[in-house]
Design a protein around this motif. Structure first.
Motif, PDB file in Angstrom:
ATOM      1  N   THR A  87      14.459   0.686  -5.829  1.00 48.58           N
ATOM      2  CA  THR A  87      15.164   0.791  -4.343  1.00 48.58           C
ATOM      3  C   THR A  87      14.181  -0.049  -3.194  1.00 48.58           C
ATOM      4  O   THR A  87      13.104  -0.284  -3.851  1.00 48.58           O
ATOM      5  N   PRO A  88      14.641  -0.337  -2.285  1.00 46.00           N
ATOM      6  CA  PRO A  88      13.800  -0.934  -1.302  1.00 46.00           C
ATOM      7  C   PRO A  88      12.385  -0.213  -0.988  1.00 46.00           C
ATOM      8  O   PRO A  88      11.192  -0.859  -0.996  1.00 46.00           O
ATOM      9  N   GLY A  89      12.393   1.043  -0.953  1.00 43.07           N
ATOM     10  CA  GLY A  89      11.254   1.960  -0.565  1.00 43.07           C
ATOM     11  C   GLY A  89      10.400   2.000  -2.028  1.00 43.07           C
ATOM     12  O   GLY A  89       9.005   1.655  -1.668  1.00 43.07           O
ATOM     13  N   ARG A  93       5.304  -0.243  -4.383  1.00 43.62           N
ATOM     14  CA  ARG A  93       4.666  -1.037  -5.554  1.00 43.62           C
ATOM     15  C   ARG A  93       3.940  -2.428  -4.890  1.00 43.62           C
ATOM     16  O   ARG A  93       2.836  -2.772  -5.448  1.00 43.62           O
ATOM     17  N   ASP A  94       4.670  -3.051  -4.085  1.00 48.13           N
ATOM     18  CA  ASP A  94       3.777  -4.199  -3.321  1.00 48.13           C
ATOM     19  C   ASP A  94       2.808  -3.563  -2.627  1.00 48.13           C
ATOM     20  O   ASP A  94       1.767  -4.435  -2.523  1.00 48.13           O
ATOM     21  N   ALA A  95       2.651  -2.567  -1.675  1.00 43.60           N
ATOM     22  CA  ALA A  95       1.651  -2.347  -1.186  1.00 43.60           C
ATOM     23  C   ALA A  95       0.438  -1.788  -2.010  1.00 43.60           C
ATOM     24  O   ALA A  95      -0.640  -2.072  -1.425  1.00 43.60           O
ATOM     25  N   LEU A  96       0.730  -1.153  -3.017  1.00 41.75           N
ATOM     26  CA  LEU A  96      -0.192  -0.541  -3.717  1.00 41.75           C
ATOM     27  C   LEU A  96      -1.050  -1.731  -4.779  1.00 41.75           C
ATOM     28  O   LEU A  96      -2.154  -1.636  -4.965  1.00 41.75           O
ATOM     29  N   GLY A  97      -0.189  -2.656  -5.000  1.00 44.10           N
ATOM     30  CA  GLY A  97      -0.546  -3.649  -5.995  1.00 44.10           C
ATOM     31  C   GLY A  97      -0.849  -3.182  -7.433  1.00 44.10           C
ATOM     32  O   GLY A  97      -0.173  -2.275  -7.795  1.00 44.10           O
ATOM     33  N   GLU A  98      -1.551  -3.706  -8.053  1.00 44.16           N
ATOM     34  CA  GLU A  98      -2.001  -3.294  -9.521  1.00 44.16           C
ATOM     35  C   GLU A  98      -2.601  -1.925  -9.426  1.00 44.16           C
ATOM     36  O   GLU A  98      -3.620  -1.879  -8.750  1.00 44.16           O
ATOM     37  N   VAL A  99      -2.068  -0.918 -10.302  1.00 43.15           N
ATOM     38  CA  VAL A  99      -2.868   0.387 -10.232  1.00 43.15           C
ATOM     39  C   VAL A  99      -3.246   0.690 -11.935  1.00 43.15           C
ATOM     40  O   VAL A  99      -2.250   0.131 -12.657  1.00 43.15           O
ATOM     41  N   THR A 138       4.413   7.754  -5.856  1.00 43.14           N
ATOM     42  CA  THR A 138       5.673   7.705  -5.348  1.00 43.14           C
ATOM     43  C   THR A 138       6.088   8.949  -4.389  1.00 43.14           C
ATOM     44  O   THR A 138       6.528   8.556  -3.319  1.00 43.14           O
ATOM     45  N   ALA A 139       5.427  10.125  -4.780  1.00 45.55           N
ATOM     46  CA  ALA A 139       5.771  11.182  -3.843  1.00 45.55           C
ATOM     47  C   ALA A 139       4.881  11.014  -2.342  1.00 45.55           C
ATOM     48  O   ALA A 139       5.437  11.267  -1.406  1.00 45.55           O
ATOM     49  N   GLY A 140       3.518  10.538  -2.626  1.00 45.45           N
ATOM     50  CA  GLY A 140       2.657  10.174  -1.357  1.00 45.45           C
ATOM     51  C   GLY A 140       3.390   9.239  -0.319  1.00 45.45           C
ATOM     52  O   GLY A 140       3.441   9.455   0.913  1.00 45.45           O
ATOM     53  N   TRP A 141       4.084   8.357  -0.913  1.00 49.86           N
ATOM     54  CA  TRP A 141       4.723   7.244  -0.262  1.00 49.86           C
ATOM     55  C   TRP A 141       5.877   7.869   0.476  1.00 49.86           C
ATOM     56  O   TRP A 141       6.292   7.807   1.673  1.00 49.86           O
ATOM     57  N   ALA A 142       6.671   8.628  -0.371  1.00 52.17           N
ATOM     58  CA  ALA A 142       8.144   9.158   0.278  1.00 52.17           C
ATOM     59  C   ALA A 142       8.045  10.238   1.241  1.00 52.17           C
ATOM     60  O   ALA A 142       8.739  10.400   2.074  1.00 52.17           O
ATOM     61  N   TRP A 143       6.963  11.132   1.018  1.00 52.14           N
ATOM     62  CA  TRP A 143       6.423  12.206   2.059  1.00 52.14           C
ATOM     63  C   TRP A 143       5.980  11.556   3.568  1.00 52.14           C
ATOM     64  O   TRP A 143       5.777  12.199   4.300  1.00 52.14           O
ATOM     65  N   SER A 144       5.713  10.179   3.422  1.00 57.61           N
ATOM     66  CA  SER A 144       5.209   9.694   4.736  1.00 57.61           C
ATOM     67  C   SER A 144       6.237   9.285   5.718  1.00 57.61           C
ATOM     68  O   SER A 144       5.890   9.174   6.867  1.00 57.61           O
ATOM     69  N   GLY A 171      15.891   3.936   0.869  1.00 57.43           N
ATOM     70  CA  GLY A 171      16.674   4.227  -0.321  1.00 57.43           C
ATOM     71  C   GLY A 171      16.027   5.134  -1.245  1.00 57.43           C
ATOM     72  O   GLY A 171      16.547   5.499  -2.356  1.00 57.43           O
ATOM     73  N   MET A 172      14.762   5.604  -1.021  1.00 64.43           N
ATOM     74  CA  MET A 172      14.134   6.643  -1.862  1.00 64.43           C
ATOM     75  C   MET A 172      15.017   8.062  -1.836  1.00 64.43           C
ATOM     76  O   MET A 172      15.205   8.662  -2.868  1.00 64.43           O
TER      77      MET A 172
END
Length: 428
Positions: free
Chosen positions: A307-309, A314-320, A328-334, A370-371
């Motif tokens: 999804t775009p979200g 993934r783009d914002a985090l880069g390699e983890v 995923t939860a931390g991002w969606a909750w924001s 889209g998330m």
């Protein structure tokens, strides 16, 4: 709902008269009359000409049972708000979520203590992790007119104005898990195994409601956190042999319960509520049992979902080091807090915490990229109208980024669809 005010018009007139944001206040003060908001730029600001809105974080970061999730949740939220700042911020402000970060040790007393330490320095809470821990500060949040994004999914949050929940709740998860198994395998018995309190209790309540609706035998078993505390739960599972075991534990307990129950001959199906899973479990001796017997419930698609979200995350985090659905939860909750801040700063609300709460209560949709569907963000009706009733189910997949792949996308089973929510499912 409180009526909207016209204070923002007066602020705008003052700005025109002075030619600068702040209307002549002393340096570092803001025209916004709320704690945690300054005209001074944030530390290490992305936009040096913006003011700063400070948000607090209270999470499980070291020794609690959800630290494997709390750490990536917190990292993802830092990445989310950095992306917001890189896009220019919100209403002339950058957002800081790194200055006021506290560890609750997954302890309600600690949670309340550290809340008191940061309350006067933040506008809102970007994260308050845990159901029992957050419950410990609800009276304080109400007193302080503080809003917060929870890192938990108890059904009680739908009845708390100050909490900006996202996704299905544990109770709905329990209902949908049971309904899924009834449709897929024609089961006759369900056991819910979980921590005491709102996390394990809320999921168990949903499973019990669905079991009754489907004419199934139901058993509830409480188990304390810690891998050494699972003998009683394992014994109950092996002895009673339920067709479905719904887990409301942490990842460590999940590995112990599933692995040791399987080693003792249990071959039924496990489904874990969202916080039960961590892909690191695939590196434990329980991995074969998890692959054979375990499914993961969730509130949105896992880390690798397209999804775009998810892509923005993934783009914002880069390699983890280890993709994890704590991210995923931390991002969606924001997203809800971002929408609330945009509404508050752009709309005709008093520029204080009470006005921000009013802005929250006016939200009809939220763009989750889209998330989640936009209607999952509706805050304007009563809880029975606004509770989001769709969850997802995934299978264990070692090749997937976070170790699980969706097998049943957003679905509300018949029990959740027909249930009337007059209050929280679990009231401890």
């Amino acid at each position: 709902m409180k009526s909207r005010k016209t204070g923002v018009l007066l602020v705008a007139l003052a700005l025109l008269a002075t030619g600068c944001r702040g209307g002549g206040e002393a340096e570092g003060e803001s025209a916004v009359n709320a704690p945690g908001v300054t005209d001074e730029a944030c530390p290490e600001a992305v936009n040096a000409d913006n003011g700063c809105i400070y948000l607090g974080t209270i999470s499980d970061l070291t020794q609690g049972p959800f630290a494997p999730l709390g750490v990536p949740i917190t990292e993802a939220q830092a990445a989310f708000w950095n992306r917001v700042n890189e896009d220019g911020g919100i209403g002339g402000y950058d957002i800081d979520v790194t200055t006021y970060v506290k560890d609750n040790l997954y302890n309600p007393q600690t949670h309340q203590q550290v809340y008191g330490e940061i309350e006067g320095d933040v506008l809102a809470l970007a994260q308050t992790l845990g159901s029992p821990t957050t419950l410990a500060i609800i009276p304080d949040m109400d007193r302080d007119e503080m809003i917060g994004a929870p890192a938990s999914w108890t059904s009680l949050w739908a009845f708390e104005d100050a909490i900006l929940e996202s996704g299905a709740n544990y109770c709905v998860e329990g209902m949908n898990a049971v309904d899924y198994m009834v449709a897929e395998k024609d089961i006759s018995s369900v056991m819910a195994v979980g921590f005491p309190g709102d996390y394990g209790g809320d999921g168990a309540a949903g499973a019990e409601i669905a079991a009754e609706a489907n004419g199934l035998e139901f058993t509830g078993v409480e188990t304390a956190p810690g891998q050494e505390a699972q003998a009683g739960a394992i014994s109950a599972i092996v002895k009673q042999k339920p067709d479905l075991v719904l887990l409301g534990t942490g990842p460590t307990e999940t590995a112990v319960i599933v692995g040791q129950a399987a080693a003792q001959g249990f071959q039924g199906q496990f489904i874990g509520l969202g916080p039960t899973w961590n892909p690191a479990l695939l590196e434990t001796p329980s991995a074969p049992a998890l692959e054979a017997l375990y499914m993961q419930s969730g509130y949105w698609g896992p880390f690798g979902t397209e999804t775009p979200g998810h892509q923005a995350m993934r783009d914002a985090l880069g390699e983890v080091a280890q993709p994890n659905d704590g991210y995923t939860a931390g991002w969606a909750w924001s997203y809800p807090l971002k929408a609330a801040l945009e509404e508050w700063l752009d709309g005709d609300y008093d520029k204080d915490r009470a006005g921000l709460l009013e802005a929250v209560q006016s939200l009809e949709t939220i763009d989750y990229e889209g998330m989640l569907p936009e209607e999952a963000g509706n805050r304007t009706g009563d809880p029975d109208e606004t509770i989001f009733r769709e969850s997802v189910l995934s299978k264990v997949d070692p090749s997937a980024p976070s170790g699980v792949t969706i097998v049943s996308d957003f679905t509300a089973g018949p029990t959740a669809s027909e249930h009337t929510f007059e209050g929280a499912c679990f009231e401890g």
